[in-house]
Scaffold this active site. Structure first.
Site, short mmCIF file in Angstrom:
data_model
loop_
_atom_site.label_atom_id
_atom_site.label_comp_id
_atom_site.label_asym_id
_atom_site.label_seq_id
_atom_site.Cartn_x
_atom_site.Cartn_y
_atom_site.Cartn_z
CG PHE A 12 -1.40 1.28 1.73
CD1 PHE A 12 -2.12 2.12 0.88
CD2 PHE A 12 -1.14 1.69 3.02
CE1 PHE A 12 -2.56 3.36 1.33
CE2 PHE A 12 -1.58 2.91 3.48
CZ PHE A 12 -2.29 3.76 2.63
CB VAL A 58 14.31 -7.98 1.70
CG1 VAL A 58 14.13 -7.43 0.30
CG2 VAL A 58 13.22 -7.51 2.64
N GLY A 103 23.04 -4.00 4.63
CA GLY A 103 24.23 -4.53 3.96
C GLY A 103 24.29 -4.07 2.51
CE1 TYR A 146 4.96 -3.64 11.53
CE2 TYR A 146 4.15 -2.18 13.27
CZ TYR A 146 4.52 -2.39 11.95
OH TYR A 146 4.47 -1.34 11.05
NE ARG A 187 -3.01 -1.46 7.82
CZ ARG A 187 -1.96 -1.05 7.13
NH1 ARG A 187 -1.09 -0.23 7.67
NH2 ARG A 187 -1.78 -1.45 5.87
#
Ligand code: UDP
Length: 312
Positions: A12, A58, A103, A146, A187
């Site tokens: 989003f 990632v 990195g 989180y 949400r």
């Protein structure tokens, strides 16, 4: 003009950020594992010069060939519902993902920005929350996955800054909403709009007296770019300081959608913060940025998106 890597680029917020970067002439490499992001958010960007998309997680080693000027690490589940459903992935992208993208930034001698969050303040005992407040977080509660991942991400970012001299920016985002939130995002803004448009009950958790301060995505993106381009390492709060109870939000959504939905009360999630409002002294005073779009105006621009999405 810069070459910018945006992790979470199909999400989003990430997709709006990619678009704003392209609009100002930057090249963008969007990386996303499409766990909570969607290609539909960036479909319209594929035809634009300078835009590339790479599907990748990632939390695993990340490499981008060629020069990179800026790395923006925005990948993470961001809805409490998502990070409760995907606790391990949330911890990994905030910790390992931050390490990997730091990195990459170090190898490329690039500027790095971490998308952190008002959740680092937990259920705050200081109100509104200035960046100097250390927070009140339960590390072993369900939201801890989180909150602590983002707190670790900030600490890791500062370690790279201090130890490796990396040029970094720490951004603390407060409840952002707008077009491209998923219908099932979970949400509060998307839930209430979808419920109102479908004539379903509006699910207020707890007594609805808890507060949040909602920022329209266009303001948020402008603030992100101000922090990115400015001289401050941060952390800097970027959000809207208009504070509303959840019940006030429900009433406003009902009014603006013209819905006949009724409010029902459900259990409050564990460790749900009772109040939240950004102290914007630094953003206003040192970045010259402030939000311009009121909750009413922002909702008026968000509701048509959901109406169209539901029609599809
Ligand atoms: N909330 C609610 N009904 C919903 C979804 C959320 O009352 O259908 C409440 C939630 O308990 C919290 C606030 O709205 O107090 C904001 O929740 P959200 O999940 O949007 O994000 P948070 O700020 O908690 O990370």
């Amino acid at each position: 003009m810069a070459r910018v890597v945006v992790t979470g680029g199909a999400g989003f917020l990430g997709s709006h950020l990619c678009e704003a970067l392209l609009d100002r002439g930057d090249e963008v490499v969007a990386i996303d594992n499409l766990l909570t992001g969607h290609v539909s958010n960036i479909e319209h960007l594929f035809s634009r010069p300078g835009f590339t998309f790479v599907q990748h997680d990632v939390s695993q080693f990340v490499w981008v060939p060629g020069p990179v000027d800026t790395v923006l690490h925005f990948a993470s589940p961001a809805s409490p519902k998502d990070y409760l459903d995907m606790p391990i992935q949330t911890l990994k992208v905030g910790s390992l993902g931050t390490h990997n993208t730091l990195g990459l930034a170090k190898a490329k001698d690039a500027r790095f920005m971490i998308a952190s969050t008002s959740e680092v303040y937990g259920d705050p005992e200081v109100h509104p929350q200035p960046e100097t407040y250390w927070g009140h977080v339960n590390p072993v509660g369900p939201r801890g996955v989180y909150d602590e991942a983002k707190r670790f991400a900030e600490a890791m970012t500062m370690a790279y800054h201090r130890y490796h001299g990396l040029d970094v920016r720490i951004l603390r985002i407060f409840n952002t909403y707008g077009p491209r939130m998923r219908l099932q995002d979970g949400r509060v803004v998307s839930n209430f709009i979808v419920q109102a448009l479908q004539g379903h009950d509006i699910t207020v958790y707890g007594d609805g007296q808890q507060t949040r301060s909602f920022c329209f995505v266009e303001d948020e993106v402008r603030g992100i770019l101000a922090l990115l381009d400015g001289p401050l390492t941060g952390p800097v709060n970027i959000g809207n300081d208009g504070e509303f109870t959840i019940l006030e939000l429900a009433e406003l959504v009902i009014e603006l959608t013209g819905s006949s939905s009724k409010v029902v009360f459900e259990d409050l999630p564990v460790d749900d913060p009772k109040q939240r409002q950004p102290d914007l002294t630094i953003a206003r005073g040192q970045l010259g940025w402030e939000p311009r779009i009121s909750l009413r105006k922002g909702l008026e621009r968000t509701i048509p998106y959901f109406r169209a999405a539901l029609d599809r």
